[in-house]
Scaffold this motif. Structure first.
Motif, PDB file in Angstrom:
ATOM      1  N   ARG A  30      -4.688  -4.706  14.235  1.00 17.57           N
ATOM      2  CA  ARG A  30      -6.102  -5.070  14.194  1.00 17.57           C
ATOM      3  C   ARG A  30      -6.446  -5.685  12.844  1.00 17.57           C
ATOM      4  N   PHE A  31      -7.658  -6.241  12.748  1.00 21.72           N
ATOM      5  CA  PHE A  31      -8.131  -6.770  11.475  1.00 21.72           C
ATOM      6  C   PHE A  31      -8.245  -5.648  10.446  1.00 21.72           C
ATOM      7  N   ASP A  32      -8.098  -5.989   9.175  1.00 15.86           N
ATOM      8  CA  ASP A  32      -8.419  -5.042   8.112  1.00 15.86           C
ATOM      9  C   ASP A  32      -9.573  -5.569   7.268  1.00 15.86           C
ATOM     10  N   GLY A  67       8.940   1.040   6.461  1.00 16.15           N
ATOM     11  CA  GLY A  67       7.910   0.272   5.776  1.00 16.15           C
ATOM     12  C   GLY A  67       6.520   0.861   5.948  1.00 16.15           C
ATOM     13  N   THR A  68       5.746   0.826   4.865  1.00 15.91           N
ATOM     14  CA  THR A  68       4.384   1.361   4.896  1.00 15.91           C
ATOM     15  C   THR A  68       3.379   0.364   4.312  1.00 15.91           C
ATOM     16  N   GLY A  69       3.597  -0.920   4.634  1.00 11.63           N
ATOM     17  CA  GLY A  69       2.572  -1.905   4.332  1.00 11.63           C
ATOM     18  C   GLY A  69       1.451  -1.764   5.353  1.00 11.63           C
ATOM     19  N   ALA A  70       0.552  -2.740   5.383  1.00  9.35           N
ATOM     20  CA  ALA A  70      -0.573  -2.661   6.311  1.00  9.35           C
ATOM     21  C   ALA A  70      -0.096  -2.534   7.755  1.00  9.35           C
ATOM     22  N   THR A  71       0.913  -3.314   8.122  1.00  6.99           N
ATOM     23  CA  THR A  71       1.446  -3.259   9.481  1.00  6.99           C
ATOM     24  C   THR A  71       2.072  -1.910   9.761  1.00  6.99           C
ATOM     25  N   THR A 112       0.946   0.871  12.610  1.00  4.76           N
ATOM     26  CA  THR A 112       1.897   1.305  13.627  1.00  4.76           C
ATOM     27  C   THR A 112       2.091   2.806  13.599  1.00  4.76           C
ATOM     28  N   ILE A 113       2.251   3.353  12.410  1.00  5.73           N
ATOM     29  CA  ILE A 113       2.515   4.786  12.257  1.00  5.73           C
ATOM     30  C   ILE A 113       1.401   5.625  12.856  1.00  5.73           C
ATOM     31  N   THR A 114       0.158   5.257  12.593  1.00  9.57           N
ATOM     32  CA  THR A 114      -0.964   6.075  13.071  1.00  9.57           C
ATOM     33  C   THR A 114      -1.035   6.104  14.589  1.00  9.57           C
ATOM     34  N   GLU A 115      -0.569   5.060  15.255  1.00  7.66           N
ATOM     35  CA  GLU A 115      -0.574   5.046  16.713  1.00  7.66           C
ATOM     36  C   GLU A 115       0.658   5.738  17.293  1.00  7.66           C
ATOM     37  N   VAL A 116       1.839   5.450  16.729  1.00  8.75           N
ATOM     38  CA  VAL A 116       3.071   6.044  17.233  1.00  8.75           C
ATOM     39  C   VAL A 116       3.049   7.561  17.072  1.00  8.75           C
ATOM     40  N   ALA A 117       2.454   8.037  15.987  1.00  5.05           N
ATOM     41  CA  ALA A 117       2.410   9.481  15.713  1.00  5.05           C
ATOM     42  C   ALA A 117       1.649  10.257  16.775  1.00  5.05           C
ATOM     43  N   PRO A 155       5.200   4.140  -2.387  1.00  2.53           N
ATOM     44  CA  PRO A 155       4.021   4.760  -1.775  1.00  2.53           C
ATOM     45  C   PRO A 155       2.820   3.814  -1.783  1.00  2.53           C
ATOM     46  N   GLN A 156       2.036   3.884  -0.722  1.00  4.38           N
ATOM     47  CA  GLN A 156       0.839   3.060  -0.590  1.00  4.38           C
ATOM     48  C   GLN A 156      -0.416   3.927  -0.707  1.00  4.38           C
ATOM     49  N   TRP A 157      -1.480   3.302  -1.151  1.00  2.00           N
ATOM     50  CA  TRP A 157      -2.775   3.975  -1.171  1.00  2.00           C
ATOM     51  C   TRP A 157      -3.575   3.467   0.014  1.00  2.00           C
ATOM     52  N   CYS A 158      -4.033   4.366   0.854  1.00  3.52           N
ATOM     53  CA  CYS A 158      -4.778   3.984   2.051  1.00  3.52           C
ATOM     54  C   CYS A 158      -6.114   4.723   2.092  1.00  3.52           C
ATOM     55  N   ALA A 159      -7.126   4.039   2.590  1.00  2.13           N
ATOM     56  CA  ALA A 159      -8.450   4.627   2.751  1.00  2.13           C
ATOM     57  C   ALA A 159      -8.810   4.630   4.232  1.00  2.13           C
ATOM     58  N   PRO A 160      -9.648   5.546   4.682  1.00  2.00           N
ATOM     59  CA  PRO A 160     -10.070   5.558   6.087  1.00  2.00           C
ATOM     60  C   PRO A 160     -10.726   4.226   6.464  1.00  2.00           C
ATOM     61  N   LEU A 161     -10.449   3.745   7.672  1.00  2.99           N
ATOM     62  CA  LEU A 161     -10.975   2.454   8.095  1.00  2.99           C
ATOM     63  C   LEU A 161     -12.465   2.522   8.435  1.00  2.99           C
TER      64      LEU A 161
END
Length: 235
Positions: A66-68, A195-199, A203-208, A221-227
């Motif tokens: 999806r878009f970010d 890989g833990t880029g945007a893609t 993917t991880i959040t859905e596959v999990a 490591p990546q820094w991620c914020a809630p969408l």
């Protein structure tokens, strides 16, 4: 857009070429280029490797794609009518909605008649004496043009892992760049994501949600914020 040979809409009398302009790729940029070049009165052909329009949003159909950025930032602004007609469903649109949007644009402006799908370019040579381009497709067909515009984007080629043994891996494997059109199921399976880029994060959040066991491999490591995604109201 069935991949049949192009029907020439007039050879350029000035250069003797098949087209005034050839565009590589029918993604967001390619569709826009076709629209603008037509406005200039040029004969144009768009060659697209896929079976449909959309570019990145045709090829990248992996889980969670999806878009970010806010959906409206991806929409075309050259047509007020288009802006008035299309309403995004979510603040951060998912891939299926974006693909529908780009198909809507192709139909609204009758772009498909100048788009040739299943047509991958393999070579392009500039002719100094005539100041024209000769291009060759994967099936051997050749065309000439005055202008050649590459609208392939930065996501048109997959980056494959170079891990020893990956080429001989016997299990099911999928690359996010070229995800199968048919559904891929993860229930009860041991799944690894590299890989833990945007893609990767998408993917991880859905596959999990369904995988029996999920292992994620990351280099940095990546820094991620809630969408904080939500549907867009009609009020």
């Amino acid at each position: 857009m069935d991949g049949s040979p192009a029907v020439l809409n007039g050879t350029s009398t000035e250069t003797g070429t098949d087209f005034d302009a050839i565009v590589i790729g029918a993604g967001v940029s390619g569709l826009y280029q076709l629209y603008r070049l037509r406005e200039l009165g040029l004969t144009v052909r768009v060659f697209e490797a896929g079976t449909g329009v959309g570019g990145t949003w045709y090829w990248n159909r992996y889980p969670g794609a999806r878009f970010d950025s806010e959906s409206w930032t991806y929409g075309y602004s050259f047509s007020q009518a288009l802006l008035d007609e299309w309403d995004w469903e979510e603040h951060f649109a998912a891939q299926p909605e974006t693909e529908r949007y780009l198909n809507y644009v192709a139909d609204k402006f009758d772009l498909r008649r100048d788009i040739q799908c299943k047509s991958r370019l393999t070579a392009a040579h500039y002719q100094e004496d005539t100041r024209t381009w000769d291009v060759t497709l994967e099936d051997g067909r050749r065309y000439s043009t005055r202008f050649l515009i590459t609208a392939v984007g930065v996501l048109s080629a997959a980056t494959m892992p170079t891990i020893p043994g990956v080429a001989t891996f016997q299990g099911q494997s999928c690359h996010t760049h070229d995800w199968p059109k048919e559904p891929v199921r993860f229930e009860g399976k041991r799944v690894a994501v590299i890989g833990t880029g945007a893609t990767g994060v998408q993917t991880i959040t859905e596959v999990a949600k369904t995988a029996g066991h999920l292992t994620v491999f990351q280099r940095t490591p990546q820094w991620c914020a809630p969408l904080h995604n939500a549907t867009i109201g009609t009020e």
